[in-house]
Scaffold this motif. Structure first.
Motif: not given
Length: 288
Positions: A12-15, A56-60, A71-72, A198-200
């Motif tokens: 649910r969080l990933l979506e 620790v870098l995140l993005c879509c 999110p990756c 980029s790793i999902p």
């Protein structure tokens, strides 16, 4: 269709990327119990222990057609010109005393990441010394991220702090901070970086992707380390034609993030096949 190995709450969080960011802010944003940033992230470097800061870098990322992916995690693969060549790492490095303290003060100005972080005022009021330490760590990894991959600091939403992590093979203490790239972005690696990976997060939450990484130690190095082989937990990711191996301190930082945010614990890999690697002088010292 989601993988049955991933917890439903994590799915649910990933979506819901906005919901995921709110969740991270809630989990990682509370001021520390002074002294020390995030259970010790305020520890200072000594003559024997160098302090570094990483993001620790995140993005879509955008798919073809302009649609956002899930999110990756964004990592750098280190070039042969630096130590630990070939490893995946978070962007970051050591503090530059002439630059980073000035940049740290700028980060709390309107429009910069700290001014937009909802916990910043409470940090400054509750533990001002730790808040100043946090600002310096963030300035360091933001500057390094610009140098290594041309990441615009104004595009980063700062989300919180993780506890520090000490390297095993090098005398270094790493302070991880979590950020999210907002909007569209174009990253460009410099000479220290072979490629940007980029790793999902969905892949990182898959227990079947974890196994053993067996390092064969070069005889010249074995005499210094008093070992010829050593096994480590690792994560494998198929990125096009390349298989990326995530291990060591970066993996420990990532797993700490996954545990805090998703409640994820890696599986026991003691009976799984191993992936071979080599530990030699070039890995320890870099080569030009």
């Amino acid at each position: 269709m989601s993988s049955p190995a991933i917890d439903e709450s994590a799915v649910r969080l990933l979506e819901d990327p906005e919901g995921l960011q709110r969740h991270i802010l809630k989990v990682l944003g509370a001021p520390p119990r002074c002294p020390g940033v995030a259970e010790g992230a305020g520890a200072v470097a000594t003559d024997d222990l160098v302090s570094s800061s990483v993001l620790v870098l995140l993005c879509c990322p955008l798919q073809q057609g302009g649609h956002e992916r899930e999110p990756c995690l964004i990592l750098n693969r280190r070039s042969r010109k630096v130590k630990q060549a070939g490893d995946l790492c978070c962007p970051g490095g050591t503090t530059e005393q002439g630059v980073d303290p000035i940049f740290a003060r700028l980060l709390s100005l309107p429009g910069f990441p700290l001014s937009r972080w909802p916990h910043w005022r409470r940090w400054k009021r509750t533990c001002p010394e730790e808040a100043a330490e946090l600002a310096l760590h963030l300035a360091t990894c933001m500057r390094e991220s610009w140098e290594e991959m041309r990441l615009n600091p104004l595009r980063v939403r700062f989300l919180g702090v993780l506890p520090p992590e000490r390297l095993v093979l090098f005398p270094r203490l790493i302070h991880p901070l979590v950020g999210w790239i907002e909007g569209r972005h174009r990253l460009k690696p410099n000479w220290e970086v072979t490629r940007i990976v980029s790793i999902p997060l969905r892949s990182l939450l898959d227990p079947s992707a974890y196994t053993r990484y067996r390092l064969y130690v070069d005889p010249q190095v074995a005499a210094k380390l008093n070992r010829t082989t050593q096994d480590f937990l690792c994560f494998l990711y198929q990125d096009g034609v390349d298989v990326e191996v995530l291990w060591g301190a970066t993996l420990r930082i990532v797993l700490l993030f996954l545990e805090k945010i998703f409640g994820f614990t890696p599986p026991d890999v003691s009976s799984r096949p191993f992936v071979p690697g080599i530990l030699d002088e070039a890995y320890l010292n870099g080569r030009l």
